[in-house]
Write a protein that holds these residues in place. Sequence first.
Motif, PDB file in Angstrom:
ATOM      1  N   VAL A 107       1.028   6.495  -4.238  1.00 22.61           N
ATOM      2  CA  VAL A 107       1.474   5.096  -4.254  1.00 22.61           C
ATOM      3  C   VAL A 107       2.909   5.022  -4.747  1.00 22.61           C
ATOM      4  CG1 VAL A 107       1.145   2.864  -5.405  1.00 22.61           C
ATOM      5  CG2 VAL A 107      -0.831   4.102  -4.476  1.00 22.61           C
ATOM      6  N   ARG A 108       3.214   5.760  -5.801  1.00 20.29           N
ATOM      7  CA  ARG A 108       4.579   5.773  -6.339  1.00 20.29           C
ATOM      8  C   ARG A 108       5.562   6.284  -5.298  1.00 20.29           C
ATOM      9  NH1 ARG A 108       7.481   5.594 -10.948  1.00 20.29           N
ATOM     10  NH2 ARG A 108       9.240   6.999 -11.148  1.00 20.29           N
ATOM     11  N   ALA A 109       5.223   7.375  -4.615  1.00 29.30           N
ATOM     12  CA  ALA A 109       6.106   7.948  -3.601  1.00 29.30           C
ATOM     13  C   ALA A 109       6.322   6.964  -2.452  1.00 29.30           C
ATOM     14  CB  ALA A 109       5.536   9.250  -3.080  1.00 29.30           C
ATOM     15  N   ALA A 110       5.261   6.311  -2.021  1.00 28.32           N
ATOM     16  CA  ALA A 110       5.379   5.342  -0.923  1.00 28.32           C
ATOM     17  C   ALA A 110       6.215   4.137  -1.350  1.00 28.32           C
ATOM     18  CB  ALA A 110       3.999   4.890  -0.469  1.00 28.32           C
ATOM     19  N   PHE A 111       6.024   3.678  -2.581  1.00 30.53           N
ATOM     20  CA  PHE A 111       6.770   2.523  -3.074  1.00 30.53           C
ATOM     21  C   PHE A 111       8.259   2.837  -3.170  1.00 30.53           C
ATOM     22  CE2 PHE A 111       8.696   0.295  -6.706  1.00 30.53           C
ATOM     23  CZ  PHE A 111       8.596  -1.010  -6.245  1.00 30.53           C
TER      24      PHE A 111
END
Length: 118
Positions: A107-111
């Motif tokens: 999620v962090r990488a996508a955000f």
Amino acid sequence: MTRTSLFTAALTLLLILTVTYLTVGPRVVPGDALSGDKVQHALGFGAIVFPAAVFRPRWLWSLVPAVAIFGGVIEIVQMSVGRDGELADWLADLVGLALATGFGAAVRAAFFRTVSRA
């Protein structure tokens, strides 16, 4: 402390308190809800580390081992409050920690990929 750190710490503490109440307090969630006890353990303990995995991943180096130990302590305490302390529940806690850490990192990488393109 930044706002993000304060938010992450407050949310993590709230989740720790919630999981503690749900695991050693009176049964408020039936054991077969959410596909059973093991899924509840995985979701609960995974939820504790998820905010840090998304917002403060460096915290995971200390938070994940602490929550893993906390899960073991909870299983011991459950035996003294009329609930079942099981090794399988603790293993479900560890699975939840691993899955939530990985999902939080994704999620962090996508955000941040989305934010950096904007």
